[in-house]
Design a protein around this motif. Structure first.
Motif, PDB file in Angstrom:
ATOM      1  N   LEU A 115       0.817  -1.209   0.000  1.00  0.00           N
ATOM      2  CA  LEU A 115       0.000   0.000   0.000  1.00  0.00           C
ATOM      3  C   LEU A 115       0.851   1.258   0.000  1.00  0.00           C
ATOM      4  O   LEU A 115       0.349   2.348   0.268  1.00  0.00           O
ATOM      5  CB  LEU A 115      -0.928   0.009   1.210  1.00  0.00           C
ATOM      6  CG  LEU A 115      -2.061  -1.021   1.226  1.00  0.00           C
ATOM      7  CD1 LEU A 115      -2.844  -0.926   2.537  1.00  0.00           C
ATOM      8  CD2 LEU A 115      -2.999  -0.815   0.046  1.00  0.00           C
ATOM      9  N   ALA A 116       2.127   1.122  -0.325  1.00  0.00           N
ATOM     10  CA  ALA A 116       3.029   2.273  -0.287  1.00  0.00           C
ATOM     11  C   ALA A 116       2.541   3.419  -1.160  1.00  0.00           C
ATOM     12  O   ALA A 116       2.799   4.593  -0.848  1.00  0.00           O
ATOM     13  CB  ALA A 116       4.437   1.847  -0.701  1.00  0.00           C
ATOM     14  N   PHE A 117       1.816   3.121  -2.235  1.00  0.00           N
ATOM     15  CA  PHE A 117       1.338   4.169  -3.141  1.00  0.00           C
ATOM     16  C   PHE A 117       0.382   5.131  -2.425  1.00  0.00           C
ATOM     17  O   PHE A 117       0.238   6.290  -2.819  1.00  0.00           O
ATOM     18  CB  PHE A 117       0.654   3.558  -4.367  1.00  0.00           C
ATOM     19  CG  PHE A 117      -0.594   2.776  -4.070  1.00  0.00           C
ATOM     20  CD1 PHE A 117      -1.839   3.380  -4.088  1.00  0.00           C
ATOM     21  CD2 PHE A 117      -0.521   1.420  -3.779  1.00  0.00           C
ATOM     22  CE1 PHE A 117      -2.983   2.664  -3.821  1.00  0.00           C
ATOM     23  CE2 PHE A 117      -1.661   0.684  -3.511  1.00  0.00           C
ATOM     24  CZ  PHE A 117      -2.897   1.307  -3.529  1.00  0.00           C
ATOM     25  N   LEU A 118      -0.278   4.663  -1.354  1.00  0.00           N
ATOM     26  CA  LEU A 118      -1.195   5.538  -0.627  1.00  0.00           C
ATOM     27  C   LEU A 118      -0.473   6.636   0.133  1.00  0.00           C
ATOM     28  O   LEU A 118      -1.053   7.685   0.416  1.00  0.00           O
ATOM     29  CB  LEU A 118      -2.035   4.718   0.362  1.00  0.00           C
ATOM     30  CG  LEU A 118      -3.023   3.709  -0.227  1.00  0.00           C
ATOM     31  CD1 LEU A 118      -3.699   2.936   0.900  1.00  0.00           C
ATOM     32  CD2 LEU A 118      -4.058   4.394  -1.108  1.00  0.00           C
ATOM     33  N   ASP A 119       0.790   6.404   0.458  1.00  0.00           N
ATOM     34  CA  ASP A 119       1.538   7.370   1.259  1.00  0.00           C
ATOM     35  C   ASP A 119       1.679   8.706   0.541  1.00  0.00           C
ATOM     36  O   ASP A 119       1.694   9.763   1.189  1.00  0.00           O
ATOM     37  CB  ASP A 119       2.919   6.793   1.592  1.00  0.00           C
ATOM     38  CG  ASP A 119       3.538   7.421   2.839  1.00  0.00           C
ATOM     39  OD1 ASP A 119       2.793   8.043   3.617  1.00  0.00           O
ATOM     40  OD2 ASP A 119       4.748   7.274   3.030  1.00  0.00           O
ATOM     41  N   ALA A 120       1.775   8.655  -0.780  1.00  0.00           N
ATOM     42  CA  ALA A 120       1.957   9.883  -1.559  1.00  0.00           C
ATOM     43  C   ALA A 120       0.641  10.592  -1.853  1.00  0.00           C
ATOM     44  O   ALA A 120       0.640  11.728  -2.343  1.00  0.00           O
ATOM     45  CB  ALA A 120       2.674   9.565  -2.867  1.00  0.00           C
ATOM     46  N   ALA A 126      -6.605   8.923  -0.653  1.00  0.00           N
ATOM     47  CA  ALA A 126      -6.240   7.601  -0.148  1.00  0.00           C
ATOM     48  C   ALA A 126      -7.445   6.913   0.475  1.00  0.00           C
ATOM     49  O   ALA A 126      -7.672   5.705   0.269  1.00  0.00           O
ATOM     50  CB  ALA A 126      -5.109   7.722   0.864  1.00  0.00           C
ATOM     51  N   LYS A 127      -8.233   7.674   1.215  1.00  0.00           N
ATOM     52  CA  LYS A 127      -9.429   7.101   1.828  1.00  0.00           C
ATOM     53  C   LYS A 127     -10.439   6.682   0.769  1.00  0.00           C
ATOM     54  O   LYS A 127     -11.074   5.615   0.869  1.00  0.00           O
ATOM     55  CB  LYS A 127     -10.050   8.115   2.798  1.00  0.00           C
ATOM     56  CG  LYS A 127     -11.178   7.557   3.649  1.00  0.00           C
ATOM     57  CD  LYS A 127     -11.598   8.586   4.691  1.00  0.00           C
ATOM     58  CE  LYS A 127     -12.675   8.040   5.618  1.00  0.00           C
ATOM     59  NZ  LYS A 127     -13.069   9.028   6.652  1.00  0.00           N
ATOM     60  N   ALA A 128     -10.585   7.493  -0.270  1.00  0.00           N
ATOM     61  CA  ALA A 128     -11.512   7.154  -1.345  1.00  0.00           C
ATOM     62  C   ALA A 128     -11.070   5.877  -2.065  1.00  0.00           C
ATOM     63  O   ALA A 128     -11.905   5.037  -2.432  1.00  0.00           O
ATOM     64  CB  ALA A 128     -11.621   8.316  -2.335  1.00  0.00           C
ATOM     65  N   TRP A 129      -9.762   5.719  -2.275  1.00  0.00           N
ATOM     66  CA  TRP A 129      -9.280   4.503  -2.939  1.00  0.00           C
ATOM     67  C   TRP A 129      -9.619   3.274  -2.100  1.00  0.00           C
ATOM     68  O   TRP A 129     -10.118   2.275  -2.623  1.00  0.00           O
ATOM     69  CB  TRP A 129      -7.764   4.571  -3.173  1.00  0.00           C
ATOM     70  CG  TRP A 129      -7.294   3.422  -4.014  1.00  0.00           C
ATOM     71  CD1 TRP A 129      -7.194   3.397  -5.375  1.00  0.00           C
ATOM     72  CD2 TRP A 129      -6.902   2.112  -3.556  1.00  0.00           C
ATOM     73  NE1 TRP A 129      -6.761   2.153  -5.798  1.00  0.00           N
ATOM     74  CE2 TRP A 129      -6.587   1.350  -4.708  1.00  0.00           C
ATOM     75  CE3 TRP A 129      -6.803   1.520  -2.310  1.00  0.00           C
ATOM     76  CZ2 TRP A 129      -6.163   0.023  -4.632  1.00  0.00           C
ATOM     77  CZ3 TRP A 129      -6.396   0.189  -2.227  1.00  0.00           C
ATOM     78  CH2 TRP A 129      -6.077  -0.541  -3.377  1.00  0.00           C
ATOM     79  N   LEU A 130      -9.380   3.346  -0.807  1.00  0.00           N
ATOM     80  CA  LEU A 130      -9.651   2.195   0.055  1.00  0.00           C
ATOM     81  C   LEU A 130     -11.140   1.888   0.128  1.00  0.00           C
ATOM     82  O   LEU A 130     -11.554   0.721   0.046  1.00  0.00           O
ATOM     83  CB  LEU A 130      -9.098   2.448   1.460  1.00  0.00           C
ATOM     84  CG  LEU A 130      -7.578   2.345   1.597  1.00  0.00           C
ATOM     85  CD1 LEU A 130      -7.130   2.938   2.930  1.00  0.00           C
ATOM     86  CD2 LEU A 130      -7.107   0.898   1.483  1.00  0.00           C
ATOM     87  N   THR A 131     -11.974   2.904   0.281  1.00  0.00           N
ATOM     88  CA  THR A 131     -13.402   2.654   0.434  1.00  0.00           C
ATOM     89  C   THR A 131     -14.074   2.277  -0.878  1.00  0.00           C
ATOM     90  O   THR A 131     -15.232   1.837  -0.874  1.00  0.00           O
ATOM     91  CB  THR A 131     -14.119   3.869   1.060  1.00  0.00           C
ATOM     92  OG1 THR A 131     -13.841   5.047   0.293  1.00  0.00           O
ATOM     93  CG2 THR A 131     -13.672   4.078   2.504  1.00  0.00           C
ATOM     94  N   ASP A 132     -13.379   2.406  -1.994  1.00  0.00           N
ATOM     95  CA  ASP A 132     -13.896   1.886  -3.262  1.00  0.00           C
ATOM     96  C   ASP A 132     -13.875   0.360  -3.288  1.00  0.00           C
ATOM     97  O   ASP A 132     -14.537  -0.255  -4.130  1.00  0.00           O
ATOM     98  CB  ASP A 132     -13.079   2.426  -4.451  1.00  0.00           C
ATOM     99  CG  ASP A 132     -13.549   3.795  -4.897  1.00  0.00           C
ATOM    100  OD1 ASP A 132     -14.652   4.218  -4.467  1.00  0.00           O
ATOM    101  OD2 ASP A 132     -12.822   4.456  -5.662  1.00  0.00           O
TER     102      ASP A 132
END
Length: 228
Positions: A115-120, A126-132
């Motif tokens: 999940l390193a890509f979320l750090d940037a 980042a929250k929207a990507w996860l909750t998708d």
């Protein structure tokens, strides 16, 4: 009733610290964490949905002891995976969510379970990507972003929601998703992690769902429940 703004939230935090002690962040997060730790946090948080901490721990140990890596978990037969995590409850549902989450991470990264890509990303993105990911709600996403990446996301579990409503931080009628949004707006970024931890502690020790123990200075100052 307290008029809530950032300054009032800071006072609440300080009063909770006086009662419970400070909330210390454990371990490394973000770029300092080991590769794969974010994915492990995500899977463990999925396991924790609607279950006691001890059963979460037992299910996580069973999961990570049985399978050699994340690919093996994603490729595991559904029934086998569900049986492996059964102690966490809702085994079929959580097995589906775990494998769906792993597939989403692998597809996003082109094959890596990271999940390193979320750090940037900004926190909202980042929250929207996860909750998708179907089955990953705002609480699961906020736990991963705050606990693993140190991002300013307010995770709202049953204790945080209950205490926040009793203290008037949010309306009693607010949905869990709405409570996340309201507390994200209200709580200063540097307090999102410690206040999350302190509200959970207070909800477990004093402001319980049934028969709350309101004989403490924090409830005396802020709480408006029937017990007070």
């Amino acid at each position: 009733m307290t008029e809530w703004d950032a300054a009032a939230v800071e006072r609440l935090h300080d009063d909770l610290v006086d009662l419970h002690g400070p909330a210390e962040r454990d371990g490394e997060h973000g770029s300092d964490a080991a590769p794969g730790d974010g994915v492990r946090q995500l899977l463990t948080t999925i396991l924790s949905q609607n279950v006691a901490d001890e059963n979460t721990r037992r299910a996580a140990n069973s999961l990570f002891d049985r399978y050699a890596d994340f690919r093996a978990i994603e490729d595991a037969p559904h029934d086998e995976l569900a049986e492996t995590i059964r102690v966490a409850g809702l085994p079929d549902t959580k097995a589906e969510r775990i494998q769906r989450a792993l597939a989403a991470v692998r597809e996003q990264t082109g094959g890596a379970y990271s999940l390193a890509f979320l750090d940037a990303m900004p926190t909202d993105e980042a929250k929207a990507w996860l909750t998708d990911i179907k089955g990953v709600g705002p609480k699961t996403a906020s736990v991963v972003l705050n606990f693993h990446f140190g991002k300013p996301a307010m995770a709202v579990d049953t204790h945080v929601e209950r205490v926040s409503k009793r203290f008037g931080l949010v309306a009693e009628s607010a949905s869990n998703a709405r409570v996340h949004d309201l507390l994200d707006d209200l709580v200063p970024d540097d307090l999102k992690y410690p206040l999350h931890v302190l509200l959970i502690t207070h909800g477990r020790e004093f402001c319980t769902a049934r028969s709350p123990d309101c004989d403490n200075p924090v409830c005396a100052t802020y709480c408006d429940c029937d017990g007070c």
